[in-house]
Scaffold this motif. Structure first.
Motif, PDB file in Angstrom:
ATOM      1  N   TYR A 234      -1.293  49.180 -39.586  1.00  0.00           N
ATOM      2  CA  TYR A 234      -1.035  49.815 -38.296  1.00  0.00           C
ATOM      3  C   TYR A 234      -1.882  49.164 -37.214  1.00  0.00           C
ATOM      4  O   TYR A 234      -3.098  48.994 -37.377  1.00  0.00           O
ATOM      5  CB  TYR A 234      -1.380  51.310 -38.341  1.00  0.00           C
ATOM      6  CG  TYR A 234      -0.201  52.208 -38.592  1.00  0.00           C
ATOM      7  CD1 TYR A 234       0.887  52.212 -37.721  1.00  0.00           C
ATOM      8  CD2 TYR A 234      -0.169  53.049 -39.687  1.00  0.00           C
ATOM      9  CE1 TYR A 234       1.976  53.034 -37.949  1.00  0.00           C
ATOM     10  CE2 TYR A 234       0.922  53.881 -39.929  1.00  0.00           C
ATOM     11  CZ  TYR A 234       1.987  53.865 -39.049  1.00  0.00           C
ATOM     12  OH  TYR A 234       3.066  54.674 -39.274  1.00  0.00           O
ATOM     13  N   MET A 235      -1.262  48.800 -36.116  1.00  0.00           N
ATOM     14  CA  MET A 235      -1.990  48.446 -34.917  1.00  0.00           C
ATOM     15  C   MET A 235      -2.513  49.742 -34.294  1.00  0.00           C
ATOM     16  O   MET A 235      -1.856  50.780 -34.372  1.00  0.00           O
ATOM     17  CB  MET A 235      -1.062  47.728 -33.933  1.00  0.00           C
ATOM     18  CG  MET A 235      -1.733  47.260 -32.655  1.00  0.00           C
ATOM     19  SD  MET A 235      -0.521  46.656 -31.427  1.00  0.00           S
ATOM     20  CE  MET A 235       0.163  45.256 -32.303  1.00  0.00           C
ATOM     21  N   ILE A 236      -3.681  49.700 -33.687  1.00  0.00           N
ATOM     22  CA  ILE A 236      -4.259  50.905 -33.077  1.00  0.00           C
ATOM     23  C   ILE A 236      -4.628  50.646 -31.621  1.00  0.00           C
ATOM     24  O   ILE A 236      -4.893  49.515 -31.224  1.00  0.00           O
ATOM     25  CB  ILE A 236      -5.497  51.400 -33.853  1.00  0.00           C
ATOM     26  CG1 ILE A 236      -6.564  50.306 -33.957  1.00  0.00           C
ATOM     27  CG2 ILE A 236      -5.098  51.889 -35.245  1.00  0.00           C
ATOM     28  CD1 ILE A 236      -7.862  50.772 -34.601  1.00  0.00           C
ATOM     29  N   ASP A 237      -4.614  51.734 -30.836  1.00  0.00           N
ATOM     30  CA  ASP A 237      -5.044  51.606 -29.448  1.00  0.00           C
ATOM     31  C   ASP A 237      -6.562  51.765 -29.367  1.00  0.00           C
ATOM     32  O   ASP A 237      -7.258  51.842 -30.400  1.00  0.00           O
ATOM     33  CB  ASP A 237      -4.305  52.601 -28.555  1.00  0.00           C
ATOM     34  CG  ASP A 237      -4.788  54.047 -28.704  1.00  0.00           C
ATOM     35  OD1 ASP A 237      -5.699  54.321 -29.531  1.00  0.00           O
ATOM     36  OD2 ASP A 237      -4.250  54.919 -27.998  1.00  0.00           O
ATOM     37  N   ALA A 238      -7.098  51.823 -28.158  1.00  0.00           N
ATOM     38  CA  ALA A 238      -8.550  51.851 -27.980  1.00  0.00           C
ATOM     39  C   ALA A 238      -9.189  53.111 -28.544  1.00  0.00           C
ATOM     40  O   ALA A 238     -10.394  53.133 -28.812  1.00  0.00           O
ATOM     41  CB  ALA A 238      -8.890  51.713 -26.493  1.00  0.00           C
ATOM     42  N   SER A 239      -8.400  54.172 -28.745  1.00  0.00           N
ATOM     43  CA  SER A 239      -8.947  55.421 -29.302  1.00  0.00           C
ATOM     44  C   SER A 239      -8.843  55.473 -30.818  1.00  0.00           C
ATOM     45  O   SER A 239      -9.359  56.387 -31.438  1.00  0.00           O
ATOM     46  CB  SER A 239      -8.190  56.616 -28.708  1.00  0.00           C
ATOM     47  OG  SER A 239      -6.892  56.714 -29.270  1.00  0.00           O
TER      48      SER A 239
END
Length: 370
Positions: A234-239
């Motif tokens: 999974y790619m994740i955002d800054a959070s």
């Protein structure tokens, strides 16, 4: 493009990712029964494409066909390979749809609940009076311009908040910061409206309800169950919230086989039959047609596109730049494809890809199939 092709095959080198663990057991083998397909010709608008012309004109990175539980065709291009994870784009939606349906089956999640009863942060937004089922089936009415060909559209500002493309000054730093800015426009349930924010609202609902992240749920409910060779990423955002994903083509086929077999792996029911029955029931074709006229006779259910063809119900996972997973349970057929088309809308490839699916289906269901 062509740098795009490298990026799709090397996502973990470009952005932060989280591992969806494949589990401690040995991978489940895919028996092989090679079948030549290069003699097929694809009819497109009155003309014919050779098999190789079809592969090149649609920017194919990988194509695999599973028939009756056996891998009959597998080819890779442009840096892809059996061991290489490739961007899935919106095909990930279908994984989250399976997870949400599992939670509904477990009575952990109520499909009739209003979204703010679970995610209070979305009270004064497009989802303020939307149900979980309406999010699942993409019938939420919102003000959101999803034009991938316009770099100034809402969808690009949204994608920048997810970390899937570099941010610009003034952009919301995370998905959770962006979603509360989306307003309602129209009435929910009246028309299918394929809008990217819905999947991230669904992910938020699932995480909040289950009390764990999507990564854990995907691993425990699906990925450990199918005998995958490699982890799903999974790619994740800054959070740290999950966005899009990547997987290998062979494991993508295994995921499709799970759907094809009604949630069973060999003789074991690993995903509840009720989950697959819900998806295979399809959505309302009339509601779908009001919002999307490019695929007549289709519907949408639980983050799966549903093709109704010749009395068969065929679930489809679709993603930008040409990713798809096609499941035809009646013909015991799974077709998995990775691509890197220069333009994002997969609908641009439909005039070639759906005749290709039909040509493969006719070949494998015909008298020469084994």
């Amino acid at each position: 493009w062509p740098q795009l092709r490298w990026s799709f095959n090397n996502m973990e080198q470009l952005v932060p990712t989280k591992v969806v663990w494949r589990g401690p057991d040995a991978s489940r083998q895919l028996p092989e029964n090679p079948h030549r397909l290069d003699h097929l010709e694809i009819e497109v608008d009155g003309s014919r494409l050779s098999w190789d012309e079809m592969l090149s004109s649609t920017y194919t990175d990988g194509l695999a066909v599973l028939h009756r539980g056996r891998l009959v065709f597998e080819r890779y291009f442009g840096g892809s390979g059996p061991h290489v994870s490739h961007l899935l784009a919106s095909c990930n939606k279908s994984m989250v749809g399976i997870i949400a349906e599992c939670l509904i089956d477990q009575n952990v999640l109520d499909e009739d609940s209003l979204v703010p009863s679970i995610v209070g942060e979305l009270e004064n937004t497009a989802w303020g009076d939307a149900t979980v089922r309406q999010v699942l089936d993409m019938v939420v009415a919102m003000r959101f311009d999803e034009d991938y060909l316009d770099s100034n559209s809402d969808v690009w500002r949204f994608l920048r908040s997810t970390g899937m493309t570099p941010s610009l000054p003034g952009d919301p730093p995370t998905i959770a910061d962006y979603l509360p800015t989306v307003a309602k426009q129209g009435e929910h349930g009246e028309a299918f409206a394929y809008r990217e924010p819905n999947i991230f609202v669904l992910g938020w609902i699932v995480r909040r309800t289950a009390g764990v992240d999507l990564t854990t749920l995907a691993s425990e409910l699906v990925w450990q169950q199918i005998g995958a060779e490699h982890d799903w990423l999974y790619m994740i955002d800054a959070s740290g919230a999950e966005t899009t994903a990547s997987a290998t083509l062979r494991d993508f086929v295994r995921f499709g086989e799970l759907i094809c077999n009604g949630g069973r792996v060999d003789d074991q029911q690993v995903v509840p039959a009720a989950v697959l029955e819900s998806i295979m029931g399809g959505g309302d074709p009339e509601v779908f047609a009001r919002g999307y006229d490019a695929l007549p006779g289709w519907s949408y259910r639980s983050q799966w596109w549903i093709r109704h063809v010749e009395g068969r119900v065929c679930p489809v996972a679709r993603g930008a730049h040409g990713q798809f997973l096609y499941v035809d349970p009646v013909n015991e057929l799974v077709i998995a494809r990775f691509g890197s088309a220069p333009e994002a809308p997969s609908s641009l490839l439909d005039p070639v890809l759906w005749p290709t699916v039909d040509a493969i289906t006719a070949e494998m269901a015909g008298p020469n199939a084994s």
